[in-house]
Scaffold this active site. Structure first.
Site, PDB file in Angstrom:
ATOM      1  N   ARG A   1     -57.519  26.384  14.462  1.00 44.94           N
ATOM      2  CA  ARG A   1     -57.394  28.026  14.410  1.00 44.94           C
ATOM      3  C   ARG A   1     -58.006  28.698  15.440  1.00 44.94           C
ATOM      4  O   ARG A   1     -57.801  30.172  15.606  1.00 44.94           O
ATOM      5  CB  ARG A   1     -58.072  28.264  12.943  1.00 44.94           C
ATOM      6  CG  ARG A   1     -57.226  27.886  11.862  1.00 44.94           C
ATOM      7  CD  ARG A   1     -58.318  28.091  10.456  1.00 44.94           C
ATOM      8  NE  ARG A   1     -58.724  29.273  10.148  1.00 44.94           N
ATOM      9  CZ  ARG A   1     -58.137  30.029   9.474  1.00 44.94           C
ATOM     10  NH1 ARG A   1     -57.114  29.790   9.159  1.00 44.94           N
ATOM     11  NH2 ARG A   1     -58.507  31.323   9.237  1.00 44.94           N
TER      12      ARG A   1
ATOM     13  N   ARG B   1     -57.942  31.235  25.567  1.00 44.33           N
ATOM     14  CA  ARG B   1     -57.160  31.934  26.401  1.00 44.33           C
ATOM     15  C   ARG B   1     -57.976  32.235  27.908  1.00 44.33           C
ATOM     16  O   ARG B   1     -59.080  32.548  27.902  1.00 44.33           O
ATOM     17  CB  ARG B   1     -56.375  33.033  25.686  1.00 44.33           C
ATOM     18  CG  ARG B   1     -57.226  34.233  25.318  1.00 44.33           C
ATOM     19  CD  ARG B   1     -56.116  35.277  24.776  1.00 44.33           C
ATOM     20  NE  ARG B   1     -55.948  35.327  23.388  1.00 44.33           N
ATOM     21  CZ  ARG B   1     -56.515  35.831  22.561  1.00 44.33           C
ATOM     22  NH1 ARG B   1     -57.568  36.661  22.684  1.00 44.33           N
ATOM     23  NH2 ARG B   1     -56.009  35.825  21.354  1.00 44.33           N
TER      24      ARG B   1
ATOM     25  N   ARG C   1     -65.453  24.642  -0.883  1.00 43.68           N
ATOM     26  CA  ARG C   1     -66.760  25.334  -0.377  1.00 43.68           C
ATOM     27  C   ARG C   1     -66.805  26.681  -0.867  1.00 43.68           C
ATOM     28  O   ARG C   1     -65.786  27.600  -1.222  1.00 43.68           O
ATOM     29  CB  ARG C   1     -66.490  25.580   1.419  1.00 43.68           C
ATOM     30  CG  ARG C   1     -67.783  25.758   2.101  1.00 43.68           C
ATOM     31  CD  ARG C   1     -68.667  24.757   1.842  1.00 43.68           C
ATOM     32  NE  ARG C   1     -70.004  24.943   2.832  1.00 43.68           N
ATOM     33  CZ  ARG C   1     -71.262  24.695   2.361  1.00 43.68           C
ATOM     34  NH1 ARG C   1     -71.313  23.913   1.283  1.00 43.68           N
ATOM     35  NH2 ARG C   1     -72.153  24.957   3.158  1.00 43.68           N
TER      36      ARG C   1
ATOM     37  N   ARG D   1     -71.941  34.686   9.236  1.00 42.19           N
ATOM     38  CA  ARG D   1     -71.738  36.067   9.809  1.00 42.19           C
ATOM     39  C   ARG D   1     -72.291  37.424   9.033  1.00 42.19           C
ATOM     40  O   ARG D   1     -72.530  37.330   7.867  1.00 42.19           O
ATOM     41  CB  ARG D   1     -70.163  36.087   9.936  1.00 42.19           C
ATOM     42  CG  ARG D   1     -69.341  35.884   8.861  1.00 42.19           C
ATOM     43  CD  ARG D   1     -67.879  35.760   9.295  1.00 42.19           C
ATOM     44  NE  ARG D   1     -66.994  35.089   8.141  1.00 42.19           N
ATOM     45  CZ  ARG D   1     -66.050  34.410   8.318  1.00 42.19           C
ATOM     46  NH1 ARG D   1     -65.134  34.550   9.524  1.00 42.19           N
ATOM     47  NH2 ARG D   1     -65.307  34.070   7.274  1.00 42.19           N
TER      48      ARG D   1
ATOM     49  N   GLU E   1     -72.682  36.682   5.033  1.00 43.79           N
ATOM     50  CA  GLU E   1     -71.971  35.769   4.365  1.00 43.79           C
ATOM     51  C   GLU E   1     -72.719  34.151   4.492  1.00 43.79           C
ATOM     52  O   GLU E   1     -73.022  33.871   5.336  1.00 43.79           O
ATOM     53  CB  GLU E   1     -70.619  35.625   5.211  1.00 43.79           C
ATOM     54  CG  GLU E   1     -69.643  34.943   4.327  1.00 43.79           C
ATOM     55  CD  GLU E   1     -68.283  35.170   4.998  1.00 43.79           C
ATOM     56  OE1 GLU E   1     -67.837  36.236   5.180  1.00 43.79           O
ATOM     57  OE2 GLU E   1     -67.481  34.170   5.315  1.00 43.79           O
TER      58      GLU E   1
ATOM     59  N   TYR F   1     -55.509  25.889   2.984  1.00 39.62           N
ATOM     60  CA  TYR F   1     -56.305  26.738   3.637  1.00 39.62           C
ATOM     61  C   TYR F   1     -55.096  28.016   4.362  1.00 39.62           C
ATOM     62  O   TYR F   1     -55.284  27.933   5.296  1.00 39.62           O
ATOM     63  CB  TYR F   1     -57.101  26.252   4.810  1.00 39.62           C
ATOM     64  CG  TYR F   1     -58.202  26.979   5.674  1.00 39.62           C
ATOM     65  CD1 TYR F   1     -58.390  28.437   5.406  1.00 39.62           C
ATOM     66  CD2 TYR F   1     -58.939  26.508   6.416  1.00 39.62           C
ATOM     67  CE1 TYR F   1     -59.245  29.300   6.075  1.00 39.62           C
ATOM     68  CE2 TYR F   1     -59.945  27.132   7.315  1.00 39.62           C
ATOM     69  CZ  TYR F   1     -60.058  28.572   6.827  1.00 39.62           C
ATOM     70  OH  TYR F   1     -61.007  29.065   7.597  1.00 39.62           O
TER      71      TYR F   1
ATOM     72  N   ASP G   1     -53.840  31.673   4.831  1.00 35.43           N
ATOM     73  CA  ASP G   1     -54.119  33.343   5.254  1.00 35.43           C
ATOM     74  C   ASP G   1     -53.226  33.995   4.620  1.00 35.43           C
ATOM     75  O   ASP G   1     -52.305  33.405   3.843  1.00 35.43           O
ATOM     76  CB  ASP G   1     -53.971  33.287   6.945  1.00 35.43           C
ATOM     77  CG  ASP G   1     -55.077  32.927   7.670  1.00 35.43           C
ATOM     78  OD1 ASP G   1     -56.024  32.537   7.131  1.00 35.43           O
ATOM     79  OD2 ASP G   1     -54.587  32.617   8.871  1.00 35.43           O
TER      80      ASP G   1
END
Ligand code: UDP
Length: 371
Positions: free
Chosen positions: A174, A178, A251, A282, A302, A350, A352
């Site tokens: 994920r 670049r 989790r 985070r 979190e 998982y 999105d």
């Protein structure tokens, strides 16, 4: 036989269930959506505090490459032009994410793609493997040792509560890499936050649909199932089958919100904390998702946590053990002609947001074709 009151009982008012309910209602089917929480919307639900939309179950940033899905959500809300550009704090220094020319400059002082590539390729040659078998091997083979150790190892081990060598390789796919100075976390063509928060989308999807919050399916299963011809189940698949093949692992997360009497706490919506010395992964500053100018701010730390039956299951842990167990539940679920399983928990995937919407639309299309 007497016709049942509803065509579909939809268990769980997250995106899968809400899209399903919306589409079937449009097709003149009668739906009842129930959710055990006191509100609808699943994990995209936002709670307004101090005029700020707080992402109650963690940051949700909508992104997709699929124009059809983008048009679909735009029916219900206008999106702002928020672009996710998180930072990562590692050993006292801030770095841009995702891994790009800015990160490489901050890490090594390299200024050109050629210089950065040379370092990464050398590290991949030294530490990489041809067929990575776990997350650590995958990371070392994709981006080398420095990036792995600065941004991935500790974060990932905190996030998943397991050693990086015990985690599946796909999790790390994920993370984009670049060789341009581009801090946009996502590669997708469309991105943003719905103006007015995600509840606007949920309310739009559920307009004209019967809904009931505070209903625990498992407390009243037989009566609830008898209300409808078919059940759409979006909860945990192992719970549906009373854990008969064993418990799947998830989790969990704990969110600690803080109100600060300042306009701007961290200058960005998302800052990742890589180091193991912080128990959280985070800090989210919600107002920045909507360019808020309120006098106060709300931040959320979190904390990843082990999951047990009393907690929310956020992420499936798709390792070999769990995939084997899931396979048995899946086979069992395919035998049930009157139950449709969908979403992150029922498909143990998982997903999105855009993927969930797409899978719900696909399911509706399949069913509509059969008639
Ligand atoms: N990750 C990492 N360092 C970071 C951010 C992410 O190692 O700074 C890894 C971590 O294993 C995480 C995965 O990448 O579980 C996906 O992270 P992302 O933030 O994209 O997903 P989310 O948790 O928001 O679903």
């Amino acid at each position: 036989m007497k016709k049942k009151e509803y065509d579909y009982l939809i268990v769980g008012a997250g995106l899968f269930g809400c899209v399903f309910a919306h589409e079937m209602t449009k097709r003149n089917k009668k739906c009842l959506v129930i959710d055990k929480r006191e509100h609808l919307g699943g994990n995209v639900y936002c709670e307004e505090k101090e005029g700020i939309n707080v992402h109650k179950y963690g940051a949700h940033i909508f992104h997709t490459n699929d124009k059809k899905i983008w048009d679909y959500v735009n029916q219900f809300a206008t999106f702002n032009n928020y672009i996710n550009s998180p930072l990562s704090l590692s050993k006292g220094k801030l770095y841009n994410l995702p891994f790009n020319m800015n990160t490489f400059y901050q890490l090594w002082g390299t200024k050109t793609p050629k210089e950065a590539k040379a370092i990464i390729e050398e590290q991949i040659r030294q530490y990489g493997t041809k067929s990575p078998k776990n997350l650590e091997e995958q990371a070392l083979s994709l981006i080398g040792k420095d990036i792995y150790e600065t941004f991935i190892k500790s974060y990932t081990e905190k996030q998943w509560g397991k050693k990086a060598t015990e985690l599946p390789a796909f999790i790390i796919k994920r993370l984009p890499v670049r060789y341009t100075y581009n801090n946009n976390y996502f590669n997708d063509a469309y991105q943003g936050i719905p103006i007015g928060g995600y509840n606007t989308i949920i309310n739009g999807l559920l307009e004209g649909v019967e809904t009931k919050a505070n209903i625990d399916f498992f407390k009243d299963r037989i009566d609830l199932e008898s209300l409808a011809d078919k059940v759409v189940y979006t909860g945990k698949i192992d719970e549906f089958f009373e854990y008969k093949y064993g418990q799947l692992e998830y989790r969990s997360l704990r969110f600690e919100n803080e109100l600060h009497e300042t306009e701007n706490y961290q200058g960005n919506a998302v800052i990742n904390y890589n180091d193991a010395s912080y128990a959280f992964t985070r800090i989210i500053e919600h107002k920045h998702f909507e360019f808020g100018s309120q006098k106060k701010t709300i931040i959320t730390k979190e904390y990843p946590e082990n999951w047990d039956k009393g907690k929310e299951a956020y992420y499936p842990i798709n390792n070999e053990r769990n995939q084997q167990i899931f396979k048995k539940y899946k086979e069992e679920s395919q035998k049930l002609k009157n139950v449709i399983f969908g979403g992150r928990l029922a498909e143990y995937r998982y997903y999105d947001m855009h993927q969930i919407i797409a899978s719900s639309l696909t399911k509706v299309a399949e069913i509509s074709k059969i008639g």
